[in-house]
Design a protein around this motif. Structure first.
Motif, mmCIF file in Angstrom:
data_model
loop_
_atom_site.group_PDB
_atom_site.id
_atom_site.type_symbol
_atom_site.label_atom_id
_atom_site.label_comp_id
_atom_site.label_asym_id
_atom_site.label_seq_id
_atom_site.Cartn_x
_atom_site.Cartn_y
_atom_site.Cartn_z
ATOM 1 N N ASP A 7 95.141 119.272 64.075
ATOM 2 C CA ASP A 7 95.630 119.336 65.460
ATOM 3 C C ASP A 7 96.570 118.165 65.780
ATOM 4 O O ASP A 7 96.982 117.987 66.930
ATOM 5 N N ASP A 40 90.763 111.836 63.685
ATOM 6 C CA ASP A 40 89.419 112.102 64.197
ATOM 7 C C ASP A 40 88.344 111.447 63.332
ATOM 8 O O ASP A 40 88.633 110.862 62.287
ATOM 9 N N ASN A 65 91.591 118.193 60.939
ATOM 10 C CA ASN A 65 91.640 119.622 61.282
ATOM 11 C C ASN A 65 93.017 120.113 61.719
ATOM 12 O O ASN A 65 93.145 121.192 62.292
ATOM 13 N N ASP A 118 93.784 112.853 60.254
ATOM 14 C CA ASP A 118 93.471 114.077 60.995
ATOM 15 C C ASP A 118 92.840 115.102 60.047
ATOM 16 O O ASP A 118 93.471 115.530 59.087
ATOM 17 N N ILE A 153 95.927 115.010 65.688
ATOM 18 C CA ILE A 153 95.225 113.838 66.224
ATOM 19 C C ILE A 153 94.161 113.408 65.220
ATOM 20 O O ILE A 153 93.340 114.220 64.778
HETATM 21 CA CA CA Z 1 92.099 116.166 64.536
#
Ligand code: CA
Ligand code: GLC
Length: 557
Positions: A25, A29, A23, A21, A27
């Protein structure tokens, strides 16, 4: 000796939501994946298969696509995707996407339009049947995730649509050439962007037995397992051949079919010389002991049964094509927890499993975390579980009379969540997967099992995987390990899994003691070289080798 460019490749499967992840959040990516490309290169992988990253309500974690042409914002943007393809190319890594075309999402615009006008163009993209009040459903098939395959079409009292998976995954009607054209257009659009190919999801389901009819019920819900329908379905080859000719062949693309329930005599048709796909997965060991009653009725596999499953598949395929060999994927429990008896789970046994699988004839697929020896996660309550199929199987077990404790134990054994927990990067909070709150629990063993620890340690499972994959590429051994025939040896010896790979000029013996007791083996004419050994020593006396507990060796003989 390469006939096709992909024959000597190793594929690394990424489950994007749980990989890295960027950033915070919670989740994973695309940017996260891009930041880790070097590590994938160093492992020795040549292609990456991404589980779905298209726009999706994530009812089935992306296997329910609402827009095939867009990246879900949770995973990033189309620019990120283009960057991933370009950065992959720089490193000689091809990107493969997941092609999910048996069904789409009920939030796809095709389905929305079908609901508005079931008799119009888009109604014909799906299987929609009229069922008047008091009438019986068109057939008694049970969906893979539980319950009937028929669901009321939103906004219509007397119309039902078919979904062999979740009700948020309406099946696409492949009998309709207009639908097929749309699919091919989309596939070509992606291939034109520079993808190396596709992994093709659940594809055997695109051919239904029509007109719809019942099969004998196999549970007391009065329904029948889809496999009963698949046994009878004929003519899938017309669709698959068309897709090959219109999409994969013109792009010289790699295609890996997720094919369950294929009939033996059809194997060459699927992955032979001019097969529908480049390759398809060998699930023989994964499905061992499965029961149509549900997970609660499944048998646990033994090491000998694992060996027999692998060899059975290898015999069926011979040199007619290339199977794809897996230990696990995002739908399976962690292989090391599944195939190795619990009391014997350690680095040696993990390396053994890697050895016997990766050296098989075929394309190795490594699922993220497998190279670290990641294990199943302890599950204590159904509230901790995300996966829809696990939730259904929990209910199925309860209905069959299991106690909640037993049902949880069963779910822990087979749950798809086991493989979906976040990748374990290091020993900091959340295993370094995210700076936020991970969408799914991190396995508590991340302080011991993680990338950073293993990268530093020359004896780690990760370092061992690197050696194994490098061996496949070694100019001396590569022809044998890629194209050489496979002959099982000592097949009737409990606890031994061994086979010879041979080419014109070389013979390589892969021998593993899949047990705790020492086992003596005698390679006929001795051996000339130890290519790999998962333990520090090899005990040998006058041509007899004694393999220690969970020892695996690769010998040039
Ligand atoms: Ca993310
Ligand atoms: C495949 C996928 C699985 C998904 C199903 C429906 O089996 O691997 O994750 O749930 O198809 O698309």
């Amino acid at each position: 000796m390469l006939k096709k460019w992909w024959q000597d490749k190793t594929v690394y499967q990424i489950y994007p939501k749980s990989f890295c992840d960027s950033n915070g959040d919670g989740i994973g990516d695309l940017k996260g994946i891009i930041s880790r490309l070097d590590m994938i290169k160093e492992l020795g992988a040549d292609m990456i298969w991404l589980s779905p990253i298209y726009c999706s309500p994530l009812a089935d974690q992306g296997y329910d696509i609402s827009d095939y042409y867009r990246i879900d914002p949770r995973f990033g943007t189309m620019e990120d995707m283009d960057e991933l393809i370009a950065e992959g190319k720089k490193r000689g890594i091809g990107i493969i996407m997941d092609l999910v075309v048996n069904h789409c999402s009920d939030e796809h615009e095709w389905f929305k339009k079908a609901c508005e006008d079931p008799d119009g163009k888009y109604g014909k993209f799906f299987y929609i049947e009229t069922v008047k009040e008091g009438e019986k459903l068109p057939c008694n098939w049970r969906s893979y995730f539980g319950g009937s395959v028929w669901e009321k079409l939103p906004g219509h009292e007397d119309r039902y649509y078919l979904h062999v998976f979740h009700k948020k995954q309406p099946d696409l009607n492949w009998e309709n050439p207009e639908l097929r054209n749309e699919i091919y257009k989309m596939i070509n659009w992606w291939l034109d962007k520079g993808l190396a190919g596709f992994r093709i999801d659940a594809i055997i389901n695109i051919k239904k037995t029509l007109p719809f009819h019942d099969y004998p019920a196999d549970r007391d819900d009065g329904m029948t397992d889809i496999s009963n329908m698949l046994k009878e379905a004929e003519g899938i080859g017309e669709f698959l051949g068309e897709m090959r000719d219109r999409c994969f062949l013109p792009h010289d693309a790699f295609s890996a079919g997720e094919v369950f329930n294929v009939k033996d005599e059809q194997i060459p048709e699927f992955i032979g010389e001019n097969g529908y796909f480049s390759t398809m997965f060998d699930f023989n060991a994964n499905i061992y002991g499965r029961s149509s009653k549900g997970w609660y009725d499944c048998k646990i596999i033994t090491p000998d049964a694992y060996r027999d499953c692998c060899f059975e598949s290898q015999r069926k395929i011979g040199d007619a094509g290339f199977l794809s060999n897996i230990i696990e994927n995002h739908d399976e429990p962690r292989g090391v927890s599944h195939y190795i008896p619990k009391e014997d789970l350690n680095d040696a046994s993990k390396k053994l499993l890697a050895t016997v699988s990766v050296m098989l004839r075929g394309i190795p697929f490594i699922y993220q975390g497998q190279e670290l020896g990641m294990e199943n996660i302890p599950i204590n309550s159904i509230d901790e579980v995300d996966d829809i199929s696990s939730r259904d199987e929990y209910e199925v077990a309860l209905r069959a009379g299991k106690t909640p404790e037993e049902a949880i134990r069963i779910v822990s054994e087979f749950s798809r969540d086991n493989a979906r927990t976040p990748y374990q990067w290091n020993s900091t909070e959340n295993a370094g997967f995210t700076s936020g709150k991970p969408w799914l629990r991190v396995n508590p063993n991340y302080r011991e099992i993680n990338f950073e620890n293993e990268e530093k340690d020359p004896d780690s499972v990760l370092s061992y995987y690197k050696k194994l994959l490098a061996l496949r590429k070694n100019p001396n051994d590569r022809d044998t390990l890629i194209f050489g025939s496979l002959k099982p040896v000592w097949e009737d010896r409990p606890g031994i899994m061994a086979y010879e790979r041979s080419s014109e000029n070389q013979k390589i013996l892969i021998a593993a003691n899949f047990s705790r007791e020492p086992q003596a083996i005698k390679p006929g004419s001795g051996y000339s070289k130890v290519l790999l050994n998962n333990l520090p020593e090899l005990s040998e006396n006058e041509g007899t080798i004694t393999l220690g507990a969970y020892q695996a060796v690769i010998l040039e003989i």
